[in-house]
Design an enzyme around this catalytic site. Structure first.
Site, PDB file in Angstrom:
ATOM      1  N   ASP A   1      53.774  59.345  61.508  1.00  0.00           N
ATOM      2  CA  ASP A   1      53.720  58.120  62.305  1.00  0.00           C
ATOM      3  C   ASP A   1      52.920  57.019  61.623  1.00  0.00           C
ATOM      4  OD1 ASP A   1      51.315  59.468  62.593  1.00  0.00           O
ATOM      5  OD2 ASP A   1      51.555  59.868  64.717  1.00  0.00           O
TER       6      ASP A   1
ATOM      7  N   ASN B   1      45.789  64.891  75.182  1.00  0.00           N
ATOM      8  CA  ASN B   1      46.800  64.902  76.254  1.00  0.00           C
ATOM      9  C   ASN B   1      48.023  65.739  75.873  1.00  0.00           C
ATOM     10  OD1 ASN B   1      48.087  63.354  74.347  1.00  0.00           O
ATOM     11  ND2 ASN B   1      48.242  61.496  75.590  1.00  0.00           N
TER      12      ASN B   1
ATOM     13  N   HIS C   1      49.834  65.409  73.085  1.00  0.00           N
ATOM     14  CA  HIS C   1      50.875  64.753  72.284  1.00  0.00           C
ATOM     15  C   HIS C   1      50.947  65.356  70.880  1.00  0.00           C
ATOM     16  CE1 HIS C   1      48.028  61.299  70.698  1.00  0.00           C
ATOM     17  NE2 HIS C   1      47.915  62.376  69.950  1.00  0.00           N
TER      18      HIS C   1
ATOM     19  N   GLU D   1      54.022  60.866  73.261  1.00  0.00           N
ATOM     20  CA  GLU D   1      53.096  60.987  74.378  1.00  0.00           C
ATOM     21  C   GLU D   1      53.736  61.795  75.513  1.00  0.00           C
ATOM     22  OE1 GLU D   1      50.199  60.199  73.844  1.00  0.00           O
ATOM     23  OE2 GLU D   1      49.939  58.244  72.914  1.00  0.00           O
TER      24      GLU D   1
HETATM   25  P1  PGA Z   1      42.643  63.907  65.809  1.00  0.00           P
HETATM   26  O1  PGA Z   1      44.003  63.376  66.431  1.00  0.00           O
HETATM   27  O2  PGA Z   1      43.035  64.795  64.661  1.00  0.00           O
HETATM   28  O3  PGA Z   1      41.899  62.691  65.345  1.00  0.00           O
HETATM   29  O4  PGA Z   1      41.932  64.659  66.893  1.00  0.00           O
HETATM   30  C1  PGA Z   1      45.061  64.276  66.638  1.00  0.00           C
HETATM   31  C2  PGA Z   1      46.189  63.593  67.374  1.00  0.00           C
HETATM   32  O5  PGA Z   1      45.924  62.698  68.193  1.00  0.00           O
HETATM   33  O6  PGA Z   1      47.352  63.969  67.140  1.00  0.00           O
END
Ligand code: PGA
Length: 254
Positions: free
Chosen positions: A67, A136, A138, A143
């Site tokens: 992404d 959450n 995702h 999301e």
């Molecule tokens: P993080 O993010 O590795 O900074 O915890 C993971 C994500 O949101 O997919």
């Protein structure tokens, strides 16, 4: 789906790097699906070490990132292109022309998303896709509520994701509201998946992902349907799981 619980972030990162390195050694032109965020940084550090000390060769490797924020130029230090150069690509012998991060500055985003999917196919598909997980549930910027069959497209970021990511920007208003993300359907086509999670703030998401029902409200639960998915966590992220899980993947024992 294999769940591996390691003692620490370092051990989790080392195992993920070993699994990726194994693929690169057996297939020098492997196609890697990569992720950003704080979680994979240790894995990238270990891959860099393997490149420097063990001559792990990335010269024929192709990569596709999950992404990118919309409207953040690649020179912005919070863009995912910048992150990838800084945390991995600048330190290994990869040909940058073979590294792909969605173009958040694309003028025609739907056309770009179609092109990105075509490039993945043209490269022969992704051999291993590295994934983090949001608090959450995702995966990439898919999301809660995202279609489980979705393809690469633009998504509006969840309020929770914007809050989680605000720590990287001066103010919360600077956090981009949109991102281009591979879809869940795109991710599921990778030949193998490695999902990483560490720290207590991922424990609920990991409980739902590993032991909960498959639901679009927790997009990561889809990995239960993947024939070759490995979830690697540290102790804190697995602290809410109710069953016992292994400390080593069975394939490495063989
Ligand atoms: P993080 O993010 O590795 O900074 O915890 C993971 C994500 O949101 O997919």
């Amino acid at each position: 789906m294999e769940v591996i619980v390691k003692n620490s972030y370092e051990e989790m990162s080392k195992l993920a790097a070993e699994m990726i390195a194994k693929i690169v050694r057996s297939k020098p032109n492997a196609v890697l699906g990569l992720a950003t965020g704080s979680t994979p940084i240790g894995t990238y550090k270990e891959l860099i070490r393997m490149h420097k000390e063990e001559k792990l060769d990335f010269s024929n490797v192709t990569t596709f990132n999950l992404d990118e924020y919309v409207a953040l130029p690649p020179t912005h230090d919070q863009s995912y292109r910048y992150f990838m150069n800084d945390n991995l690509f600048n330190h290994i012998n990869i040909d940058k022309k073979k590294t792909h991060v969605p173009d958040g500055m694309a003028k025609d985003i739907p056309a770009f998303c179609k092109w990105y999917e075509e490039q993945i196919l043209k490269a022969g598909g992704i051999d291993v896709q590295l994934l983090g997980i949001g608090g959450n549930g995702h995966i990439a910027f898919n999301e809660p509520g995202s279609s489980l069959g979705s393809r690469t497209r633009v998504k509006t970021l969840d309020e929770k994701t914007i809050k989680d990511n605000a720590r990287f920007f001066k103010t919360i208003d600077e956090v981009p509201k949109y991102a281009i993300t591979m879809g869940i359907g795109t991710i599921m086509e990778a030949r193998s998946l490695i999902l990483l999670a560490n720290k207590e703030n991922k424990a609920d998401a990991i409980l739902k992902t590993v032991e909960g029902p498959i639901t679009a409200m927790v997009p990561a639960t889809i990995v239960q349907l993947h024939p070759k998915a490995t979830i690697i966590t540290d102790k804190a992220a697995s602290s809410k799981l109710t069953r016992e899980y292994a400390e080593e993947p069975s394939v490495l024992k063989r």
